[in-house]
Design an enzyme around this catalytic site. Structure first.
Site, short mmCIF file in Angstrom:
data_model
loop_
_atom_site.label_atom_id
_atom_site.label_comp_id
_atom_site.label_asym_id
_atom_site.label_seq_id
_atom_site.Cartn_x
_atom_site.Cartn_y
_atom_site.Cartn_z
N VAL A 76 -0.93 -1.27 -5.26
CA VAL A 76 -0.39 -2.01 -4.12
C VAL A 76 1.11 -1.76 -4.03
CG1 VAL A 76 0.05 -4.33 -3.18
CG2 VAL A 76 -2.14 -3.84 -4.28
N ALA A 121 5.85 -2.71 -6.46
CA ALA A 121 4.47 -2.18 -6.46
C ALA A 121 3.77 -2.68 -7.72
CB ALA A 121 4.49 -0.66 -6.44
N LYS A 122 2.50 -2.49 -7.81
CA LYS A 122 1.76 -2.78 -9.04
C LYS A 122 0.43 -2.07 -8.97
CE LYS A 122 2.62 -5.28 -12.73
NZ LYS A 122 3.95 -5.56 -13.27
N GLY A 123 -0.15 -1.81 -10.14
CA GLY A 123 -1.47 -1.19 -10.18
C GLY A 123 -2.30 -1.85 -11.26
#
Ligand code: NAD
Length: 432
Positions: A76, A121-123
């Site tokens: 994201v 962001a992040k995953g």
């Protein structure tokens, strides 16, 4: 139109795919700050949702060749206004889109608060990494990297470690990406081992940064660290390092915990022996020189400093009234709910909020990216000096705003971050 602030478990309209209690917490924290700062409502609505999200499902082949499991992965990007996006990758069995979206939003405010040129962001991958062999972990990481490869890049989106991932996982991501491009691209991820271009001090940066802030907060609160006690929830990267640096400041660590148990010793734990036990057995359970205690009871121990450094949603309406620390120093992301925040604030507990408290990690990640893109190599001392300057600067800006506007530290930190993103958005304008 005035935004309506609802309890965090009631969703913001329009509802979307990432709608979960954790994403609602991030949204409600944002709305609370946006309301107080009279944020332009167009910008407010733009920042309420992530700009890009990717959900993938992919096969993970187990060591037993015939076993292939389908797993879900996410990436994201919340705001693309500030520069490339930046955020860790989490491996955990409960990861979902809402969790990753919340973490991405917090990364936006964190990067802006620290004045780093990144959006958030992040995953994540929904899997329990402790149940994978090393080769399974490697295959999972390489396949996940390929699934998100169109979204990441050294000037697009730069991953880093988070819960359940580490420098080895970053090495495999770097290798997989580099194989696609045809030459080494160390700047695709941060938190790599030093030999692959990792920054000296990145591994321990989140814990170290948190302790720099605790030193500042202690001075503000007139708390003598040499006489202080601390409890640390989570004994992974952030928790174990924070505990070690606290010990170096003279703080007595009376309790630590991990997923297996909490351990308590009123006389103080010998951290080197605890770390040795964990290195040997994998967990705190069975450590001889302490009393076992549940994670819940550990959070409620009488201490000066409480450091949640494991998971989100730990300090809630249910236990906030029983937390007995003077200083809550958040290493984890989202450990405190909105309702708990109100209770802590009423009870006069000073909070170093997550977006400030754990920002040492992304700050040294930024240093790593700068060094990789310019082929520089800083010493550990240079890194720590720069980290100290940035952490203490952000602490002072946040404290000043909190005192000036008579708001709690979390709201002050959020407003500092949101204001910078909003300003950049206004300057860039709307396309087309
Ligand atoms: P990690 O995987 O290295 O360690 C996590 C620790 O938490 C482990 O000791 C684990 O046993 C423990 N844990 C798991 N479930 C628990 C439970 N129910 N109760 C108590 N302990 C439990 O992860 P980490 O990198 O140290 O991350 C911890 C937190 O810090 C996360 O919220 C993460 O998002 C945040 N954070 C990490 C970094 C970083 O640089 N690693 C940066 C910013 C924020």
């Amino acid at each position: 139109m005035e935004p309506v602030i609802r309890p965090f478990d009631q969703p913001v309209e329009p509802r979307a795919e990432w709608d979960t209690p954790m994403f609602n917490l991030a949204q409600q924290q944002f709305l609370h700050a946006a309301n107080l700062m009279n944020l332009d409502e167009n910008i407010r609505d733009r920042l309420l949702f992530p700009q890009r999200t990717l959900i993938v499902s992919f096969p993970c082949r187990r060591d037993k060749y015939s076993e292939v499991e389908t797993v879900f992965g996410y990436r994201v990007q919340h705001v693309l206004t500030m520069g490339p996006t930046k955020g860790g990758i989490r491996y955990h069995e409960d990861v979902n889109l809402g969790e990753v979206a919340a973490l991405a939003m917090w990364m936006s405010w964190k990067c802006a608060l620290m004045q780093l040129p990144f959006g958030g962001a992040k995953g994540g991958v929904r899997i329990d990494p402790s149940k994978l062999s090393r080769s399974e972990l490697q295959r999972l990481t390489r396949r996940y990297t390929m699934e998100i490869v169109s979204m990441i890049g050294p000037d697009r989106d730069i991953p880093a470690p988070d819960l359940g991932t580490n420098a080895q996982v970053m090495s495999w991501i770097m290798d997989t990406y580099s194989q696609q491009i045809g030459h080494p691209v160390p700047e695709i991820v941060t938190g790599k081992p030093v030999v692959l271009g990792g920054a000296h001090g990145r591994q321990e940066a989140t814990g170290r940064g948190l302790v720099y802030l605790i030193q500042e907060a202690a001075e503000h609160l007139r708390l003598d660290l040499k006489k202080a006690t601390a409890v640390v929830q989570g004994f992974g990267n952030v928790g174990a390092n924070a505990a070690t640096f606290l010990t170096e400041c003279g703080v007595k660590i009376i309790g630590v915990s991990d997923v297996s148990t909490g351990i308590y010793n009123a006389k103080g734990l010998v951290l080197s022996a605890v770390a040795e036990h964990v290195a040997r057995t994998g967990f705190l359970k069975g450590y001889p020189d302490a009393q076992e205690i549940s994670n819940e009871a550990m959070l409620e121990l009488e201490c000066d400093i409480l450091v949640p450094a494991a998971l989100q949603n730990q300090i809630t309406e249910a236990n906030a009234g029983r937390i007995k620390c003077k200083l809550l120093a958040e290493g984890a992301n989202g450990p405190t709910t909105l309702e708990a925040d109100e209770i802590l604030s009423r009870r006069g507990i000073f909070v170093l909020p997550d977006i400030l408290g754990n920002a040492g990690g992304v700050t040294v990640s930024y240093f790593e990216w700068v060094q990789n893109t310019q082929e520089l190599a800083w010493t550990l001392e240079e890194t720590n000096d720069r980290l100290h300057k940035i952490m203490t600067g952000a602490f002072r800006r946040t404290l000043l705003r909190s005192q000036r506007d008579d708001i709690d530290m979390r709201t002050a930190a959020l407003i500092e971050g949101i204001e910078r993103v909003a300003q950049a958005k206004l300057l860039r304008g709307v396309f087309p």
